[in-house]
Design a protein around this motif. Sequence first.
Motif, PDB file in Angstrom:
ATOM      1  N   MET A   1       0.514  -1.185   0.213  1.00  0.00           N
ATOM      2  CA  MET A   1       0.662   0.244  -0.108  1.00  0.00           C
ATOM      3  C   MET A   1       1.189   0.823  -0.137  1.00  0.00           C
ATOM      4  SD  MET A   1      -2.554   0.996   2.933  1.00  0.00           S
ATOM      5  CE  MET A   1      -4.057  -0.165   2.522  1.00  0.00           C
ATOM      6  N   LEU A   2       0.480   2.026  -0.529  1.00  0.00           N
ATOM      7  CA  LEU A   2       1.123   3.757  -0.854  1.00  0.00           C
ATOM      8  C   LEU A   2       0.787   3.588   0.065  1.00  0.00           C
ATOM      9  CD1 LEU A   2       3.105   5.429  -2.739  1.00  0.00           C
ATOM     10  CD2 LEU A   2       0.713   6.376  -3.879  1.00  0.00           C
ATOM     11  N   GLN A   3       1.959   4.707   1.232  1.00  0.00           N
ATOM     12  CA  GLN A   3       1.813   5.409   2.153  1.00  0.00           C
ATOM     13  C   GLN A   3       2.579   6.602   2.405  1.00  0.00           C
ATOM     14  OE1 GLN A   3       0.959   3.503   6.172  1.00  0.00           O
ATOM     15  NE2 GLN A   3       2.458   1.748   5.224  1.00  0.00           N
ATOM     16  N   GLY A   4       2.038   7.838   3.204  1.00  0.00           N
ATOM     17  CA  GLY A   4       3.343   9.361   3.379  1.00  0.00           C
ATOM     18  C   GLY A   4       2.545  10.310   2.325  1.00  0.00           C
ATOM     19  N   SER A   5       4.119  10.820   2.580  1.00  0.00           N
ATOM     20  CA  SER A   5       3.208  12.026   2.029  1.00  0.00           C
ATOM     21  C   SER A   5       3.198  12.177   0.298  1.00  0.00           C
ATOM     22  CB  SER A   5       4.197  13.277   2.509  1.00  0.00           C
ATOM     23  OG  SER A   5       4.483  14.683   1.923  1.00  0.00           O
ATOM     24  N   LEU A   6       2.063  12.484  -0.482  1.00  0.00           N
ATOM     25  CA  LEU A   6       1.733  12.640  -1.279  1.00  0.00           C
ATOM     26  C   LEU A   6       1.602  13.639  -1.820  1.00  0.00           C
ATOM     27  CD1 LEU A   6      -0.824   9.490  -1.602  1.00  0.00           C
ATOM     28  CD2 LEU A   6       1.927   9.377  -2.051  1.00  0.00           C
ATOM     29  N   VAL A   7       2.159  14.398  -2.890  1.00  0.00           N
ATOM     30  CA  VAL A   7       2.239  16.196  -2.575  1.00  0.00           C
ATOM     31  C   VAL A   7       1.155  16.037  -3.703  1.00  0.00           C
ATOM     32  CG1 VAL A   7       4.174  15.882  -4.567  1.00  0.00           C
ATOM     33  CG2 VAL A   7       4.300  18.238  -3.710  1.00  0.00           C
ATOM     34  N   ALA A   8       0.662  17.441  -3.972  1.00  0.00           N
ATOM     35  CA  ALA A   8      -0.491  17.922  -4.614  1.00  0.00           C
ATOM     36  C   ALA A   8       0.334  18.949  -5.507  1.00  0.00           C
ATOM     37  CB  ALA A   8      -1.314  18.332  -3.931  1.00  0.00           C
ATOM     38  N   LEU A 217       6.709  14.003   8.788  1.00  0.00           N
ATOM     39  CA  LEU A 217       5.269  13.830   9.870  1.00  0.00           C
ATOM     40  C   LEU A 217       4.859  12.877   9.718  1.00  0.00           C
ATOM     41  CD1 LEU A 217       2.888  15.767  10.986  1.00  0.00           C
ATOM     42  CD2 LEU A 217       2.727  16.535   8.597  1.00  0.00           C
ATOM     43  N   CYS A 218       4.767  12.424   7.448  1.00  0.00           N
ATOM     44  CA  CYS A 218       3.870  11.465   7.726  1.00  0.00           C
ATOM     45  C   CYS A 218       4.604  10.071   8.461  1.00  0.00           C
ATOM     46  CB  CYS A 218       3.807  11.413   6.096  1.00  0.00           C
ATOM     47  SG  CYS A 218       2.603  12.923   5.251  1.00  0.00           S
TER      48      CYS A 218
END
Length: 291
Positions: A1-8, A217-218
């Motif tokens: 599963m993709l986790q963490g900070s995903l930048v918009a 943070l994530c």
Amino acid sequence: MLQGSLVAIVTPMKDNGELDFAALESLIEWHIESGTAGIVIVGTTGESPTVSVEEHKELIAATVKYTRGRVAVIAGTGANSTAEAIELTRYAESVGADYSLSVVPYYNKPTQQGMYEHFKAIAEAVSIPIILYNVPGRTVADLANDTVIKLSVISNIVGIKDATADLYRASDLFSRVPANFACYTGDDGSAAAFMLMGGHGVISVTANVAPALMAQLCHHAIQGDTKIARAVNDKLLALHRDLFVEANPIPVKWALAEMGKMSGYIRLPLTALSEQHHDTIRAALRRADIV
């Protein structure tokens, strides 16, 4: 599963309004070096309402090219026309995007059944994993948790970006979706709490200017390291708030220009950040030790 900070991620533009692919590539490299787990291209922050369909496709293809498989590419492919959403999602799949992000249809105000049928039709037309996107503050229509649960049993609908900032609602969702269904928040201000409660990450505006801090943070919030997560979040609080002093992405594009990362050009009907907010954004950047 993709986790963490995903930048918009923002869509960089030259001072003449053309897309700036060199600046986009530079931003992507910075994010990869900083620990960002995924690039969300042509979402709300990427000015999806004002890029043409051709530009939309060019941005997706360029992001796949620039990332070279090092981080996930999540292509914004939503539309208030089901046929257009299918077209964009098929394109994203054909050029190698890892996921699509599909927003609740906006302006035409579908019912819950209409939203269910819309997302079901997209999922049946492609194989790419789809992340739902609920942002009623912009779309007016609100994808109910009960409808998300119905959609979560469709094999390639794999997650949701919930931008309501409603933690009670998030807690209810966590308790009812399948274990392999990813839950991301679209609200930076409540992201730490969302992840400490069991969320899998954030599709973040703040990450545009503070990618390393958002990645930290994530990581700590997902691991349940409350003390460290709170300390990192404290540095980011002003950015979480002040990057929304005017409609997103007006402030964040101005901030990136202030940091020397790109031109601050933004397309109408959005306009450049009002001068009265310049010092506010500068102060938020200083508090996060960015400038």
